[in-house]
Write a protein that holds these residues in place. Sequence first.
Motif, PDB file in Angstrom:
ATOM      1  N   CYS A  48       0.802  -1.230   0.000  1.00 32.94           N
ATOM      2  CA  CYS A  48       0.000   0.000   0.000  1.00 32.94           C
ATOM      3  C   CYS A  48       0.833   1.278   0.000  1.00 32.94           C
ATOM      4  CB  CYS A  48      -0.945  -0.003   1.206  1.00 32.94           C
ATOM      5  SG  CYS A  48      -2.235  -1.268   1.115  1.00 32.94           S
ATOM      6  N   VAL A  49       2.139   1.166  -0.067  1.00 31.44           N
ATOM      7  CA  VAL A  49       2.985   2.367  -0.076  1.00 31.44           C
ATOM      8  C   VAL A  49       2.694   3.199  -1.317  1.00 31.44           C
ATOM      9  CG1 VAL A  49       5.352   3.217  -0.237  1.00 31.44           C
ATOM     10  CG2 VAL A  49       4.813   1.312   1.289  1.00 31.44           C
ATOM     11  N   SER A  50       2.392   4.469  -1.118  1.00 34.82           N
ATOM     12  CA  SER A  50       2.146   5.375  -2.236  1.00 34.82           C
ATOM     13  C   SER A  50       3.476   5.699  -2.920  1.00 34.82           C
ATOM     14  CB  SER A  50       1.488   6.667  -1.733  1.00 34.82           C
ATOM     15  OG  SER A  50       1.496   7.660  -2.727  1.00 34.82           O
ATOM     16  N   VAL A  51       3.610   5.344  -4.192  1.00 35.22           N
ATOM     17  CA  VAL A  51       4.869   5.550  -4.907  1.00 35.22           C
ATOM     18  C   VAL A  51       5.226   7.034  -5.028  1.00 35.22           C
ATOM     19  CG1 VAL A  51       6.070   5.231  -7.107  1.00 35.22           C
ATOM     20  CG2 VAL A  51       4.720   3.359  -6.132  1.00 35.22           C
ATOM     21  N   SER A  87      -3.655 -15.379 -16.201  1.00 39.94           N
ATOM     22  CA  SER A  87      -4.636 -14.304 -16.031  1.00 39.94           C
ATOM     23  C   SER A  87      -4.251 -13.134 -16.929  1.00 39.94           C
ATOM     24  CB  SER A  87      -4.672 -13.858 -14.567  1.00 39.94           C
ATOM     25  OG  SER A  87      -3.467 -13.176 -14.243  1.00 39.94           O
ATOM     26  N   SER A  88      -5.142 -12.164 -17.011  1.00 43.55           N
ATOM     27  CA  SER A  88      -4.791 -10.941 -17.728  1.00 43.55           C
ATOM     28  C   SER A  88      -3.740 -10.177 -16.925  1.00 43.55           C
ATOM     29  CB  SER A  88      -6.037 -10.076 -17.932  1.00 43.55           C
ATOM     30  OG  SER A  88      -6.639  -9.790 -16.675  1.00 43.55           O
ATOM     31  N   VAL A  89      -3.003  -9.326 -17.594  1.00 41.59           N
ATOM     32  CA  VAL A  89      -1.925  -8.572 -16.947  1.00 41.59           C
ATOM     33  C   VAL A  89      -2.509  -7.422 -16.130  1.00 41.59           C
ATOM     34  CG1 VAL A  89       0.142  -7.178 -17.320  1.00 41.59           C
ATOM     35  CG2 VAL A  89      -0.306  -9.167 -18.777  1.00 41.59           C
ATOM     36  N   GLY A  90      -2.086  -7.327 -14.875  1.00 41.06           N
ATOM     37  CA  GLY A  90      -2.508  -6.230 -14.016  1.00 41.06           C
ATOM     38  C   GLY A  90      -1.366  -5.272 -13.767  1.00 41.06           C
ATOM     39  N   CYS A  91      -1.699  -4.047 -13.412  1.00 39.28           N
ATOM     40  CA  CYS A  91      -0.680  -3.016 -13.158  1.00 39.28           C
ATOM     41  C   CYS A  91      -0.611  -2.729 -11.663  1.00 39.28           C
ATOM     42  CB  CYS A  91      -1.008  -1.745 -13.921  1.00 39.28           C
ATOM     43  SG  CYS A  91      -0.953  -1.934 -15.709  1.00 39.28           S
ATOM     44  N   SER A  92       0.604  -2.635 -11.140  1.00 37.25           N
ATOM     45  CA  SER A  92       0.816  -2.297  -9.734  1.00 37.25           C
ATOM     46  C   SER A  92       0.871  -0.776  -9.601  1.00 37.25           C
ATOM     47  CB  SER A  92       2.123  -2.918  -9.228  1.00 37.25           C
ATOM     48  OG  SER A  92       2.065  -4.319  -9.281  1.00 37.25           O
ATOM     49  N   LYS A  93      -0.130  -0.219  -8.940  1.00 37.95           N
ATOM     50  CA  LYS A  93      -0.194   1.231  -8.804  1.00 37.95           C
ATOM     51  C   LYS A  93       0.425   1.722  -7.500  1.00 37.95           C
ATOM     52  CE  LYS A  93      -4.390   1.554 -11.599  1.00 37.95           C
ATOM     53  NZ  LYS A  93      -5.808   2.009 -11.649  1.00 37.95           N
ATOM     54  N   SER A  94       0.751   0.803  -6.608  1.00 38.07           N
ATOM     55  CA  SER A  94       1.343   1.189  -5.325  1.00 38.07           C
ATOM     56  C   SER A  94       2.225   0.055  -4.824  1.00 38.07           C
ATOM     57  CB  SER A  94       0.245   1.497  -4.298  1.00 38.07           C
ATOM     58  OG  SER A  94      -0.521   0.337  -4.032  1.00 38.07           O
ATOM     59  N   GLY A  95       2.916   0.314  -3.730  1.00 38.94           N
ATOM     60  CA  GLY A  95       3.721  -0.731  -3.109  1.00 38.94           C
ATOM     61  C   GLY A  95       5.171  -0.722  -3.554  1.00 38.94           C
ATOM     62  N   VAL A  96       5.990  -1.424  -2.770  1.00 38.77           N
ATOM     63  CA  VAL A  96       7.404  -1.594  -3.095  1.00 38.77           C
ATOM     64  C   VAL A  96       7.642  -3.055  -3.466  1.00 38.77           C
ATOM     65  CG1 VAL A  96       8.201   0.297  -1.627  1.00 38.77           C
ATOM     66  CG2 VAL A  96       7.949  -1.980  -0.654  1.00 38.77           C
ATOM     67  N   PRO A  97       8.622  -3.334  -4.331  1.00 36.00           N
ATOM     68  CA  PRO A  97       8.867  -4.724  -4.766  1.00 36.00           C
ATOM     69  C   PRO A  97       9.223  -5.613  -3.578  1.00 36.00           C
ATOM     70  CG  PRO A  97      10.059  -3.155  -6.148  1.00 36.00           C
ATOM     71  CD  PRO A  97       9.539  -2.386  -4.984  1.00 36.00           C
ATOM     72  N   GLN A  98       8.520  -6.735  -3.456  1.00 37.10           N
ATOM     73  CA  GLN A  98       8.810  -7.677  -2.387  1.00 37.10           C
ATOM     74  C   GLN A  98       9.720  -8.787  -2.903  1.00 37.10           C
ATOM     75  OE1 GLN A  98       5.488  -8.750   0.208  1.00 37.10           O
ATOM     76  NE2 GLN A  98       4.236  -7.157  -0.740  1.00 37.10           N
ATOM     77  N   GLY A  99      10.487  -9.355  -1.994  1.00 37.58           N
ATOM     78  CA  GLY A  99      11.438 -10.376  -2.386  1.00 37.58           C
ATOM     79  C   GLY A  99      12.729  -9.798  -2.918  1.00 37.58           C
ATOM     80  N   LEU A 117       9.902   1.508  -9.636  1.00 36.90           N
ATOM     81  CA  LEU A 117       8.619   1.538  -8.941  1.00 36.90           C
ATOM     82  C   LEU A 117       7.431   1.751  -9.874  1.00 36.90           C
ATOM     83  CD1 LEU A 117       9.635   3.658  -5.813  1.00 36.90           C
ATOM     84  CD2 LEU A 117       9.364   1.189  -5.952  1.00 36.90           C
ATOM     85  N   PHE A 118       7.629   2.528 -10.933  1.00 37.88           N
ATOM     86  CA  PHE A 118       6.524   2.814 -11.847  1.00 37.88           C
ATOM     87  C   PHE A 118       6.469   1.788 -12.978  1.00 37.88           C
ATOM     88  CE2 PHE A 118       6.650   7.198 -10.092  1.00 37.88           C
ATOM     89  CZ  PHE A 118       5.292   7.337  -9.843  1.00 37.88           C
ATOM     90  N   GLY A 119       5.248   1.529 -13.438  1.00 41.13           N
ATOM     91  CA  GLY A 119       5.069   0.669 -14.600  1.00 41.13           C
ATOM     92  C   GLY A 119       5.241  -0.811 -14.331  1.00 41.13           C
ATOM     93  N   ARG A 120       5.185  -1.224 -13.072  1.00 38.11           N
ATOM     94  CA  ARG A 120       5.304  -2.644 -12.766  1.00 38.11           C
ATOM     95  C   ARG A 120       3.985  -3.360 -13.071  1.00 38.11           C
ATOM     96  NH1 ARG A 120       5.838  -3.752  -7.487  1.00 38.11           N
ATOM     97  NH2 ARG A 120       5.186  -1.676  -6.824  1.00 38.11           N
TER      98      ARG A 120
END
Length: 226
Positions: A16-19, A57-69, A43-46
């Motif tokens: 939920c981190v706002s980029v 599944s269809s491709v979804g866009c990550s609008k928030s958060g930091v990469p995990q792992g 961070l953008f365009g993930r």
Amino acid sequence: MSNAVVYIDFHKAFDCVSVPKLLHKLKLSGIEGNLLSCIESLLFGRSFQVRVGNALSSVGCSKSGVPQGSVLGPVLFILFINDLISFLPSNYACKLFADDVKSFKSFRNIPEILDLTNLLDKIFLWSKNWQLPLSPSKCNWIIIGKKYESPNILPELSIDGNIINRLDEVTDLGILFSSDLKFSDHINSIVSKSKQRVFLIFKIFTCQNHSAIVKAFQSYVSYSCT
């Protein structure tokens, strides 16, 4: 003298981190130039996709958060949440560990506990300003020290109108703390886990080689249960 400790839980904190607000904090921290551009491109365009068997599944866009792992993900989250301490009342101590937050203060009488509402209001305001939602149902608090004969006299604490639970025991970084600071329950829990794993070792390992059994004990009991 007793101590009141409040444990705060964020709802899906890393997701939920706002980029834009994270990048704003990075700039305030002195990160700029090519390094900031590199982090921004990360961070953008993930995007993400779920696979079940051969179906995608269809491709979804990550609008928030930091990469995990990743190594960078936790570092970015720490930089995002680190200023929470300076936002809280100065008479409270605050400890952060990844997305775990606890704040505590000593008090002498019941009315002083009501001051915790000010602390919780500050935490809620910070979470609202920076769009990192709290999970009130997973937040709790504990009084360490004096045992009250009538617990009903203790006030109820809430976050945004949601009552948070007062516990007699709480697990803090793997350690089970009780309100009287006796660790018998934690020790009993460790002993119980150890017995279960010892039973599994003797049931699964048919080899009676002493050194092999010792290594299994060290790997699956000594290091895992403590």
